[in-house]
Design an enzyme around this catalytic site. Sequence first.
Site, PDB file in Angstrom:
ATOM      1  N   SER A 128       0.802  -1.228   0.000  1.00  0.00           N
ATOM      2  CA  SER A 128       0.000   0.000   0.000  1.00  0.00           C
ATOM      3  C   SER A 128       0.832   1.274   0.000  1.00  0.00           C
ATOM      4  O   SER A 128       0.331   2.343  -0.345  1.00  0.00           O
ATOM      5  CB  SER A 128      -0.943   0.010   1.205  1.00  0.00           C
ATOM      6  N   LYS A 144       0.542   4.213   7.016  1.00  0.00           N
ATOM      7  CA  LYS A 144       0.028   5.087   5.958  1.00  0.00           C
ATOM      8  C   LYS A 144       0.627   6.485   6.135  1.00  0.00           C
ATOM      9  O   LYS A 144       1.285   6.781   7.136  1.00  0.00           O
ATOM     10  CB  LYS A 144      -1.502   5.195   6.018  1.00  0.00           C
TER      11      LYS A 144
END
Length: 306
Positions: A94, A137
Amino acid sequence: MEKEKIVINGIFYLFLTTCFLLLWIKEKEVVELIKEYRGAFSQKVISIFNIESPTTQKGVKKTVNFVETIGSALILVLIIQKFYLGNFLVPTGSMIPTIMPKDRIFGNMVVYSFKQPKREDIIVFREPVENKVLYTKRVMGLPGEEVKIEFGHLYINNKRIDSREYSNLGFIQYDTWTIPKKGDTVEIVPGADYTSEIKSEDIEEIQEFLLEKPGQLKEILPDVDFYVNGKKTGMILDYIHDKDMLDDILEGKTVKTQIDENYYMVLGDNTDGSYDSRMWGFVAENRIKGKAFVRFWPLNRMGLVK
């Protein structure tokens, strides 16, 4: 960040660091003290089980020594990783190309005890979906800001962010979301009384399912909307983990409360392959564990993460 919280965190880290310094300075005395207690404990075990064989007694002492050594080392490592230097494995892609799958990174576990995350910080946090997994993230939206994604670009308060492109996947689509901040009023508005529509007669089963997989809220309860200060926004799944609030939502009741902490919008650099705020909403400040700052594995790509 409130001064009171900074002071409390400062006192805590001062105490913890002082303890480590004392252990280092008084290492010989501490080792001797542990050795004394370890010997006493071994003798107590031998006495309780009435062990007479010298060989068995020697085995007991060795076992106690080994268990104490490993246990002490594990406790120290866990304390260091939780409060100072976290060690994390990133299992997914990701964050490609910044972080590759199976990269190992160190996280600064101190920094957010004294200041708030900034835009572009890469953070490690406990995700609000299953409420147990750690995600990595990048912080892109800050508390109180309005965010939207149009034509491959993220807009913050109508200003285009050009650091990287983002897809309008998930629930954000072309909507504008207001990121919740401390003191805001949040309303959770269900479109129906779901107790009459859900097949299961046991409401506890539904609650348990949503508490385990709240990311599927929109699939099971498609008409539930979240509002911050009267403006429609993304999901704030922390409230779905509250059994009483979830009970009211399932009964079709509007839940209204004041937000007691700041939230952030986090996105993956690999925009088409990231499960992030676009899909499940915002991250509460208390979920943030640390700031990723250096990759230490693999060795050929060791370096700062930014």
